[in-house]
Enzyme design. Structure first.
Site, short mmCIF file in Angstrom:
data_model
loop_
_atom_site.label_atom_id
_atom_site.label_comp_id
_atom_site.label_asym_id
_atom_site.label_seq_id
_atom_site.Cartn_x
_atom_site.Cartn_y
_atom_site.Cartn_z
N ASP A 30 0.81 -1.23 0.00
CA ASP A 30 0.00 0.00 0.00
C ASP A 30 0.84 1.27 0.00
O ASP A 30 0.66 2.15 -0.84
CB ASP A 30 -0.99 -0.01 1.18
CG ASP A 30 -0.32 -0.03 2.55
OD1 ASP A 30 0.84 -0.48 2.66
OD2 ASP A 30 -0.97 0.41 3.52
N TYR A 85 2.92 -13.21 -0.82
CA TYR A 85 1.54 -13.69 -0.75
C TYR A 85 1.09 -14.25 -2.09
O TYR A 85 1.60 -13.87 -3.14
CB TYR A 85 0.57 -12.62 -0.25
CG TYR A 85 0.45 -11.37 -1.09
CD1 TYR A 85 1.38 -10.35 -0.97
CD2 TYR A 85 -0.61 -11.20 -1.99
CE1 TYR A 85 1.25 -9.18 -1.71
CE2 TYR A 85 -0.73 -10.03 -2.73
CZ TYR A 85 0.21 -9.02 -2.59
OH TYR A 85 0.10 -7.87 -3.33
N ARG A 167 -6.11 -4.07 8.07
CA ARG A 167 -6.26 -5.46 7.64
C ARG A 167 -6.23 -6.32 8.90
O ARG A 167 -5.17 -6.51 9.49
CB ARG A 167 -5.11 -5.88 6.72
CG ARG A 167 -5.00 -5.07 5.44
CD ARG A 167 -6.12 -5.31 4.46
NE ARG A 167 -6.00 -4.46 3.29
CZ ARG A 167 -6.44 -3.20 3.20
NH1 ARG A 167 -7.07 -2.65 4.22
NH2 ARG A 167 -6.27 -2.50 2.11
N ALA A 254 -5.46 -0.10 -4.98
CA ALA A 254 -4.66 1.14 -4.88
C ALA A 254 -5.49 2.42 -5.07
O ALA A 254 -4.92 3.50 -5.24
CB ALA A 254 -3.49 1.14 -5.86
N GLY A 256 -7.32 3.98 -2.74
CA GLY A 256 -7.02 4.83 -1.59
C GLY A 256 -5.57 5.29 -1.57
O GLY A 256 -5.27 6.43 -1.19
N ASP A 257 -4.66 4.41 -1.99
CA ASP A 257 -3.23 4.74 -1.97
C ASP A 257 -2.93 5.87 -2.96
O ASP A 257 -2.16 6.79 -2.66
CB ASP A 257 -2.38 3.52 -2.37
CG ASP A 257 -2.74 2.27 -1.57
OD1 ASP A 257 -3.24 2.41 -0.44
OD2 ASP A 257 -2.53 1.16 -2.09
P1 ADP Z 1 -9.69 2.31 -0.41
O1 ADP Z 1 -10.68 1.30 0.07
O2 ADP Z 1 -8.55 1.76 -1.24
O3 ADP Z 1 -9.25 3.31 0.63
P2 ADP Z 1 -11.83 3.89 -1.39
O4 ADP Z 1 -12.94 2.98 -1.70
O5 ADP Z 1 -11.86 4.70 -0.14
O6 ADP Z 1 -10.45 3.13 -1.51
O7 ADP Z 1 -11.68 4.88 -2.63
C1 ADP Z 1 -10.60 5.77 -2.69
C2 ADP Z 1 -10.88 6.74 -3.79
O8 ADP Z 1 -11.01 6.05 -5.03
C3 ADP Z 1 -12.19 7.50 -3.64
O9 ADP Z 1 -12.04 8.61 -2.79
C4 ADP Z 1 -12.45 7.91 -5.07
O10 ADP Z 1 -11.60 8.99 -5.42
C5 ADP Z 1 -11.97 6.69 -5.85
N1 ADP Z 1 -13.08 5.76 -6.10
C6 ADP Z 1 -13.30 4.56 -5.51
N2 ADP Z 1 -14.42 3.98 -6.00
C7 ADP Z 1 -14.94 4.83 -6.91
C8 ADP Z 1 -16.09 4.82 -7.78
N3 ADP Z 1 -16.96 3.80 -7.79
N4 ADP Z 1 -16.28 5.88 -8.59
C9 ADP Z 1 -15.44 6.92 -8.61
N5 ADP Z 1 -14.33 6.99 -7.82
C10 ADP Z 1 -14.09 5.98 -6.98
#
Ligand code: ADP
Length: 306
Positions: A30, A85, A167, A254, A256-257
């Site tokens: 990550d 992994y 995790r 990735a 969120g990353d």
């Molecule tokens: P993680 O679980 O990896 O932290 P998130 O689900 O929080 O990821 O999503 C992180 C970012 O990815 C969101 O803030 C957004 O910018 C983008 N993102 C994730 N899913 C979508 C989606 N369905 N449509 C548009 N952007 C998305």
């Protein structure tokens, strides 16, 4: 003077099992993803971890350097190996992850004779970024060393960013994780918190655990929904910034990353928090439109940060 960022954590060897049982190798982690996207966005970033002296450790170093990630702060531990992994995909396309990581070199970043040098070097960065997965690597003593190092960063005028990536399997029990995350959030200047992580970790109290830091530090609270929104809380600010819909979501690895990388790059470039969140969405939106954590360079959106 150039702003220098350190991303702390672990990159593991990834083996994807194919239907015939053969394994396709790549690498993943990550905080490494965040470092990679920071480097692509022109930020001077070093990856801070420990590797072994095996051929795969060499390959990782070469790949990171080719992406413009600084590797001078990678400790090399003779005789050790990276964690590993396997991703197994069942008949219905569901993926499961299986780990060999207990003896991974990265776990000893804050242990042994070279640790003092790592800590001293870390304290000179302008921004230090670690995740909940990073915390899970080190055990009590290592986490205490990291916390002390973060205080040294702040004493020198640097900042500390923490991303909640949780995790459960990385932790002996939930209580340990709850305590470690609480300490890390209390010490951070910038928190990226996912509502889902907070929910898993603290249940109904999740949001309150992070929101108690509103006013003291900058908070990016990533919510659910499709497309998702983030709530950005900074000093007197409390705004919700929705992501634009993405044509087709191919793989959210990735997301969120990369969001964190673009957000931090934008803040380092002087953009205000809400604008940084929109920029984070733009990069994450591109990343989820492709398979894997790392998208082709040609697919990087122009975020006009310089
Ligand atoms: P993680 O679980 O990896 O932290 P998130 O689900 O929080 O990821 O999503 C992180 C970012 O990815 C969101 O803030 C957004 O910018 C983008 N993102 C994730 N899913 C979508 C989606 N369905 N449509 C548009 N952007 C998305």
């Amino acid at each position: 003077m150039t702003t220098r960022v350190a991303c702390i954590g672990e990159c593991m060897m990834e083996l994807s099992e194919r239907p015939d049982g053969s394994l396709l190798r790549s690498y993943g982690g990550d905080t490494l993803n965040t470092a990679l996207y920071l480097a692509r966005l022109g930020v001077a970033v070093d990856y801070v971890t420990a590797l072994g002296d095996d051929p795969w450790s060499e390959e990782m170093l070469a790949a990171w350097a080719a992406e413009g990630i600084g590797t001078d702060r990678v400790r090399r531990l003779p005789g050790r190996m990276p964690g590993l992994y396997i991703i197994r995909t069942d008949g219905s396309g569901e993926r499961s992850f299986h780990y060999w990581r207990d003896s991974a070199a990265a776990r000893d970043l804050f242990a042994g004779p070279g640790a003092a040098e790592t800590r001293e070097a870390l304290s000179g960065y302008d921004l230090v970024y670690a995740s909940g997965i990073s915390l899970s690597l080190y055990g009590e003593a290592g986490r205490a060393a990291l916390a002390e190092t973060c205080r040294a960063v702040q004493a020198r005028g640097g900042r500390v960013a923490f991303d909640t990536n949780y995790r459960p399997r990385g932790w002996p029990d939930t209580a340990k994780a709850q305590g470690a995350f609480r300490d890390a959030m209390a010490a951070a200047d910038l928190i990226f918190a996912s509502a889902e992580d907070l929910d898993w970790l603290y249940g109904a109290e999740g949001e309150a655990e992070v929101l108690r830091h509103h006013g003291r530090c900058e908070i990016v609270l990533k919510g659910g929904g499709s497309p998702p929104s983030v709530r950005v809380l900074a000093r007197d600010e409390d705004v919700t910034v929705p992501a634009a819909p993405v044509g087709s979501v191919v793989d959210t690895t990735a997301a969120g990353d990369s969001f964190a990388a673009a957000y931090m790059a934008a803040r380092l470039a002087g953009r205000p928090p809400a604008e940084a969140a929109a920029i984070g969405h733009r990069l994450a939106g591109a990343v989820i439109g492709h398979r894997g954590a790392v998208i082709p360079r040609a697919a990087m959106p122009d975020l006009a940060l310089t």
